[in-house]
Write a protein that holds these residues in place. Structure first.
Motif, PDB file in Angstrom:
ATOM      1  N   ALA A 260       0.922  -1.331  -0.045  1.00 41.01           N
ATOM      2  CA  ALA A 260      -0.019  -0.143   0.032  1.00 41.01           C
ATOM      3  C   ALA A 260       0.653   1.205  -0.105  1.00 41.01           C
ATOM      4  O   ALA A 260       1.885   1.203   1.020  1.00 41.01           O
ATOM      5  CB  ALA A 260      -0.815   0.071   1.170  1.00 41.01           C
ATOM      6  N   VAL A 261       0.618   2.091  -1.021  1.00 42.55           N
ATOM      7  CA  VAL A 261       1.510   3.393  -1.046  1.00 42.55           C
ATOM      8  C   VAL A 261       0.765   4.565  -0.735  1.00 42.55           C
ATOM      9  O   VAL A 261      -0.683   4.697  -1.127  1.00 42.55           O
ATOM     10  CB  VAL A 261       2.209   3.405  -2.320  1.00 42.55           C
ATOM     11  N   MET A 262       1.126   5.645   0.103  1.00 43.15           N
ATOM     12  CA  MET A 262       0.270   6.461   0.504  1.00 43.15           C
ATOM     13  C   MET A 262       0.993   7.913   0.174  1.00 43.15           C
ATOM     14  O   MET A 262       2.193   8.170   0.368  1.00 43.15           O
ATOM     15  CB  MET A 262      -0.120   6.637   1.962  1.00 43.15           C
ATOM     16  N   VAL A 263       0.277   8.671  -0.570  1.00 44.86           N
ATOM     17  CA  VAL A 263       1.031  10.156  -1.169  1.00 44.86           C
ATOM     18  C   VAL A 263       0.365  11.168  -0.128  1.00 44.86           C
ATOM     19  O   VAL A 263      -0.807  11.330  -0.083  1.00 44.86           O
ATOM     20  CB  VAL A 263       0.660  10.371  -2.577  1.00 44.86           C
ATOM     21  N   MET A 264       1.316  11.997   0.177  1.00 44.58           N
ATOM     22  CA  MET A 264       0.945  13.125   0.952  1.00 44.58           C
ATOM     23  C   MET A 264       1.691  14.589   0.510  1.00 44.58           C
ATOM     24  O   MET A 264       2.763  14.353   0.430  1.00 44.58           O
ATOM     25  CB  MET A 264       0.941  12.852   2.364  1.00 44.58           C
ATOM     26  N   ASN A 265       1.108  15.489   0.339  1.00 43.55           N
ATOM     27  CA  ASN A 265       1.701  16.834   0.076  1.00 43.55           C
ATOM     28  C   ASN A 265       1.860  17.728   1.267  1.00 43.55           C
ATOM     29  O   ASN A 265       2.306  18.813   0.939  1.00 43.55           O
ATOM     30  CB  ASN A 265       0.858  17.241  -1.155  1.00 43.55           C
ATOM     31  N   GLU A 266       1.282  17.291   2.440  1.00 41.66           N
ATOM     32  CA  GLU A 266       1.860  18.334   3.661  1.00 41.66           C
ATOM     33  C   GLU A 266       2.012  17.132   4.889  1.00 41.66           C
ATOM     34  O   GLU A 266       1.769  16.069   4.827  1.00 41.66           O
ATOM     35  CB  GLU A 266       0.313  18.920   4.112  1.00 41.66           C
ATOM     36  N   GLU A 267       2.808  17.979   5.781  1.00 39.90           N
ATOM     37  CA  GLU A 267       2.986  17.034   6.878  1.00 39.90           C
ATOM     38  C   GLU A 267       1.841  16.762   7.589  1.00 39.90           C
ATOM     39  O   GLU A 267       0.661  17.581   7.812  1.00 39.90           O
ATOM     40  CB  GLU A 267       3.770  17.999   7.881  1.00 39.90           C
ATOM     41  N   PRO A 268       1.430  15.577   7.917  1.00 39.87           N
ATOM     42  CA  PRO A 268       0.250  14.878   8.735  1.00 39.87           C
ATOM     43  C   PRO A 268       0.176  15.387   9.975  1.00 39.87           C
ATOM     44  O   PRO A 268       1.062  15.651  10.876  1.00 39.87           O
ATOM     45  CB  PRO A 268       0.584  13.522   8.793  1.00 39.87           C
ATOM     46  N   THR A 269      -0.836  15.928  10.434  1.00 40.90           N
ATOM     47  CA  THR A 269      -1.279  16.811  11.674  1.00 40.90           C
ATOM     48  C   THR A 269      -2.708  16.165  12.193  1.00 40.90           C
ATOM     49  O   THR A 269      -3.315  15.544  11.539  1.00 40.90           O
ATOM     50  CB  THR A 269      -1.417  18.169  11.465  1.00 40.90           C
TER      51      THR A 269
ATOM     52  N   VAL B  42       5.266   5.865   2.196  1.00 38.96           N
ATOM     53  CA  VAL B  42       4.980   7.100   1.726  1.00 38.96           C
ATOM     54  C   VAL B  42       5.864   7.935   0.805  1.00 38.96           C
ATOM     55  O   VAL B  42       7.109   7.808   0.546  1.00 38.96           O
ATOM     56  CB  VAL B  42       5.382   7.895   3.405  1.00 38.96           C
ATOM     57  N   VAL B  43       5.086   8.425  -0.198  1.00 35.25           N
ATOM     58  CA  VAL B  43       5.476   9.255  -1.086  1.00 35.25           C
ATOM     59  C   VAL B  43       5.096  10.736  -0.906  1.00 35.25           C
ATOM     60  O   VAL B  43       4.116  11.100  -0.824  1.00 35.25           O
ATOM     61  CB  VAL B  43       5.185   8.824  -2.405  1.00 35.25           C
ATOM     62  N   PHE B  44       6.263  11.530  -0.665  1.00 36.70           N
ATOM     63  CA  PHE B  44       5.826  13.034  -0.384  1.00 36.70           C
ATOM     64  C   PHE B  44       5.821  13.688  -1.779  1.00 36.70           C
ATOM     65  O   PHE B  44       6.579  13.573  -2.614  1.00 36.70           O
ATOM     66  CB  PHE B  44       6.881  13.822   0.377  1.00 36.70           C
ATOM     67  N   GLY B  45       4.781  14.440  -2.071  1.00 37.04           N
ATOM     68  CA  GLY B  45       4.278  15.086  -3.261  1.00 37.04           C
ATOM     69  C   GLY B  45       2.755  15.313  -3.598  1.00 37.04           C
ATOM     70  O   GLY B  45       1.991  14.938  -2.854  1.00 37.04           O
ATOM     71  N   SER B  46       2.741  15.718  -4.725  1.00 42.26           N
ATOM     72  CA  SER B  46       1.229  15.835  -5.252  1.00 42.26           C
ATOM     73  C   SER B  46       1.100  15.111  -6.498  1.00 42.26           C
ATOM     74  O   SER B  46       2.098  15.046  -7.330  1.00 42.26           O
ATOM     75  CB  SER B  46       0.989  17.422  -5.581  1.00 42.26           C
ATOM     76  N   VAL B  47      -0.160  14.339  -6.401  1.00 43.29           N
ATOM     77  CA  VAL B  47      -0.347  13.595  -7.694  1.00 43.29           C
ATOM     78  C   VAL B  47      -0.894  14.630  -8.571  1.00 43.29           C
ATOM     79  O   VAL B  47      -1.735  15.499  -8.572  1.00 43.29           O
ATOM     80  CB  VAL B  47      -1.663  12.669  -7.247  1.00 43.29           C
ATOM     81  N   THR B  48      -0.278  14.773  -9.928  1.00 48.70           N
ATOM     82  CA  THR B  48      -0.634  15.788 -10.852  1.00 48.70           C
ATOM     83  C   THR B  48      -1.411  15.027 -11.866  1.00 48.70           C
ATOM     84  O   THR B  48      -2.123  15.739 -12.524  1.00 48.70           O
ATOM     85  CB  THR B  48       0.867  16.015 -11.616  1.00 48.70           C
TER      86      THR B  48
ATOM     87  N   VAL C 263       3.156  11.359  -9.607  1.00 50.11           N
ATOM     88  CA  VAL C 263       3.658  12.193  -8.566  1.00 50.11           C
ATOM     89  C   VAL C 263       4.832  13.121  -8.596  1.00 50.11           C
ATOM     90  O   VAL C 263       5.817  12.727  -9.089  1.00 50.11           O
ATOM     91  CB  VAL C 263       3.786  11.205  -7.173  1.00 50.11           C
ATOM     92  N   ALA C 264       4.214  14.456  -8.359  1.00 47.03           N
ATOM     93  CA  ALA C 264       5.583  15.361  -8.415  1.00 47.03           C
ATOM     94  C   ALA C 264       5.890  15.968  -7.068  1.00 47.03           C
ATOM     95  O   ALA C 264       5.107  16.218  -6.461  1.00 47.03           O
ATOM     96  CB  ALA C 264       5.362  16.619  -9.312  1.00 47.03           C
ATOM     97  N   GLY C 265       7.245  15.715  -6.624  1.00 49.14           N
ATOM     98  CA  GLY C 265       7.646  15.781  -5.353  1.00 49.14           C
ATOM     99  C   GLY C 265       9.197  16.295  -5.141  1.00 49.14           C
ATOM    100  O   GLY C 265       9.715  16.342  -6.263  1.00 49.14           O
ATOM    101  N   PRO C 266       9.681  16.425  -3.954  1.00 51.20           N
ATOM    102  CA  PRO C 266      10.965  16.681  -3.721  1.00 51.20           C
ATOM    103  C   PRO C 266      11.895  16.183  -4.477  1.00 51.20           C
ATOM    104  O   PRO C 266      13.221  16.532  -5.041  1.00 51.20           O
ATOM    105  CB  PRO C 266      11.100  16.793  -2.228  1.00 51.20           C
ATOM    106  N   ALA C 267      11.575  14.570  -4.694  1.00 50.99           N
ATOM    107  CA  ALA C 267      12.705  13.767  -5.285  1.00 50.99           C
ATOM    108  C   ALA C 267      12.533  13.697  -6.745  1.00 50.99           C
ATOM    109  O   ALA C 267      13.027  12.966  -7.512  1.00 50.99           O
ATOM    110  CB  ALA C 267      12.471  12.470  -4.775  1.00 50.99           C
ATOM    111  N   GLY C 268      11.570  14.609  -7.383  1.00 46.99           N
ATOM    112  CA  GLY C 268      11.360  14.475  -8.848  1.00 46.99           C
ATOM    113  C   GLY C 268      10.035  13.899  -9.064  1.00 46.99           C
ATOM    114  O   GLY C 268       9.083  13.826  -8.218  1.00 46.99           O
ATOM    115  N   GLU C 269       9.809  13.252 -10.211  1.00 41.14           N
ATOM    116  CA  GLU C 269       8.687  12.442 -10.449  1.00 41.14           C
ATOM    117  C   GLU C 269       8.402  11.069 -10.379  1.00 41.14           C
ATOM    118  O   GLU C 269       9.560  10.552 -10.617  1.00 41.14           O
ATOM    119  CB  GLU C 269       8.263  12.859 -12.102  1.00 41.14           C
ATOM    120  N   THR C 270       7.545  10.653  -9.746  1.00 34.92           N
ATOM    121  CA  THR C 270       7.162   9.257  -9.587  1.00 34.92           C
ATOM    122  C   THR C 270       5.943   8.626 -10.185  1.00 34.92           C
ATOM    123  O   THR C 270       5.199   9.343 -10.176  1.00 34.92           O
ATOM    124  CB  THR C 270       7.473   8.939  -8.080  1.00 34.92           C
TER     125      THR C 270
END
Length: 480
Positions: free
Chosen positions: A37-46, A85-91, A102-109
């Motif tokens: 299971a892979v979870m994509v998030m674009n903000e710190e979880p709170t 966990v993949v940090f970034g935004s699903v484009t 997914v576009a994120g700090p590590a590039g595109e996934t």
């Protein structure tokens, strides 16, 4: 020369979003063996609902950082959760090919999935007032809705704040340390909690509300107690008013100008529907789902703030925007994916909060909302004392029950559509939970006879409020 092949990550389940719905989807997937299971998030979880209290420091003395969820140490998550966990935004999502970018700090996934849960949540909504946006931002990822368009949150003008994520809370915390006067737009639960937080930090607050009374979840007669408490604590109320423009230091309202160091918009949220639109999902007020949280496309489920449900009391489509309901939706969806029979239990809207020691709660339909929807509703109001009259520790409260007159198709005479409470001291959470069940099951006021009342002198008065409501209803309801 052969072409370079693009690396694609494979997932049995892809979860888009790391809020309550997304995180519980992931936890449940691991528990039921739906892996990887892979979870994509674009903000710190709170813990989103706790953010105002981190700013105010009354309930969370350690400040906003205490509300940030450390995924590597969160006790409900598997210890190796970070690998998923993949940090970034699903484009983009190709539903036919079952792939997401997914576009994120590590590039595109690229992620190839078998099943997809959309949990994109909601974004703060701001009115399209002059001066609240800058021309450019830094494309940081988190968004706000301004009018009917999505805008990068980094474009908010100097002195304009919202509260939805950890970065917002840190910024508001810093503002509370230096500001003299702040305007807060919106008097829902979050708006009131921000007002209290800033007041607790010594900031003078002006509360701006577009409606004729505070707290839209309450009727005017119940909201009056909240308004009195705000004024008693020095909060200036501007009701039936709206923001026209912001220029640093000056907020222009429909009623005129006021000086303020900043303006905080707590004017509601809107579901994040851009991916769902691009995928061609069926959308009404939100993403349309069935009782198992399935969308209009195969292998795609939706949970949380972006998913609409059928209000159990009326059958009408609603957007609950409730984190704990999102958690149940998440469990429902993953159980369905895992091959276990699951349906979301009937639900309605609810909200409970506290402002300067005054507790309030709302379940289902207010009388005003019911009448706006064309429903023939009547109401019963009942003063309730939390202890017997000879006990000085007792606190005053008012219960209000909204009933169907039985003249609308599909409704029973005396069906309880909604419940409200304002209490000077006692926690109304368990009472609100009881009425969530009553409203969702379409019970009538006469059915309250089957809800037993337990008396304990240390906890409540001997008078049974359920019997009192039945007696009031028999007086007010038309005889047949």
């Amino acid at each position: 020369m052969s072409e370079k092949k693009e690396a694609v990550r494979a997932a049995k389940l892809l979860i888009v979003g790391g809020g309550p719905g997304g995180r519980v989807s992931y936890i449940t997937a691991r528990r039921f063996g739906v892996e990887p299971a892979v979870m994509v998030m674009n903000e710190e979880p709170t813990v989103i609902c706790s953010l105002p209290y981190g700013v105010g420091r009354r309930l969370i003395p350690d400040g906003p950082e205490a509300t940030v969820v450390d995924l590597s140490r969160e006790k409900r998550l598997p210890p190796d959760a970070m690998k998923d966990v993949v940090f970034g935004s699903v484009t983009s999502i190709d539903a036919a090919a079952k792939t997401a970018t997914v576009a994120g700090p590590a590039g595109e996934t690229k992620i190839a999935y078998e099943n997809l849960i959309l949990a994109p949540g909601a974004v703060p909504w701001l009115p399209p007032a002059e001066g609240i946006l800058k021309e450019k931002g830094d494309a940081s990822g988190p968004m706000v809705a301004v009018g009917d368009r999505l805008v990068d949150r980094s474009r908010l003008a100097d002195g304009v704040y919202v509260l939805r994520g950890a970065a917002d809370a840190r910024a508001l915390d810093e503002l509370a340390a230096r500001a003299q006067k702040v305007a807060v737009v919106g008097t829902g639960a979050v708006g009131l909690e921000i007002i209290e937080a800033l007041s607790d930090r010594g900031v003078a607050v002006v509360a701006v509300e577009a409606l004729p009374h505070a707290v839209s979840a309450l009727d005017a007669d119940m909201a009056a107690a909240v308004e009195r408490r705000l004024r008693e604590r020095g909060v200036e109320l501007r009701l039936n008013d709206a923001v026209a423009s912001w220029f640093p230091g000056t907020l222009t309202l429909r009623s005129g100008e006021l000086t303020a160091d900043a303006v905080v918009f707590a004017s509601g949220v809107r579901p994040r529907l851009d991916l769902a639109h691009a995928m061609g999902l069926k959308i009404e007020r939100g993403i349309v789902v069935d009782a198992a949280q399935r969308t209009s496309l195969p292998s795609v489920w939706a949970v949380g703030d972006a998913a609409q449900i059928a209000d159990a009391a009326s059958g009408k489509s609603v957007l609950p925007l409730i984190g704990t309901l999102a958690m149940r939706q998440a469990m429902t969806a993953v159980m369905d994916i895992a091959g276990l029979p699951a349906q979301l239990p009937p639900a309605t809207l609810w909200g409970v909060s506290e402002i300067f020691g005054l507790h309030w709660g709302s379940v289902g339909w207010s009388e005003e909302a019911a009448r706006r929807a064309g429903l023939n509703a009547i109401s019963l109001s009942l003063p309730v004392r939390s202890r017997d009259p000879f006990m000085p520790s007792g606190k005053d409260a008012v219960w209000k029950v909204v009933l169907s007159a039985g003249e609308d198709e599909g409704f029973k005479p005396g069906q309880i559509l909604g419940f409200q409470i304002v209490s000077a001291g006692d926690n109304p959470v368990h009472l609100a939970e009881r009425f969530v069940d009553v409203v969702a099951r379409r019970e009538t006021v006469q059915d309250l006879f089957g809800h037993y009342f337990i008396h304990s002198p240390a906890h409540n008065a001997v008078d049974d409020p359920f019997l009192a409501l039945i007696a009031l209803a028999l007086e007010k309801m038309p005889r047949r």
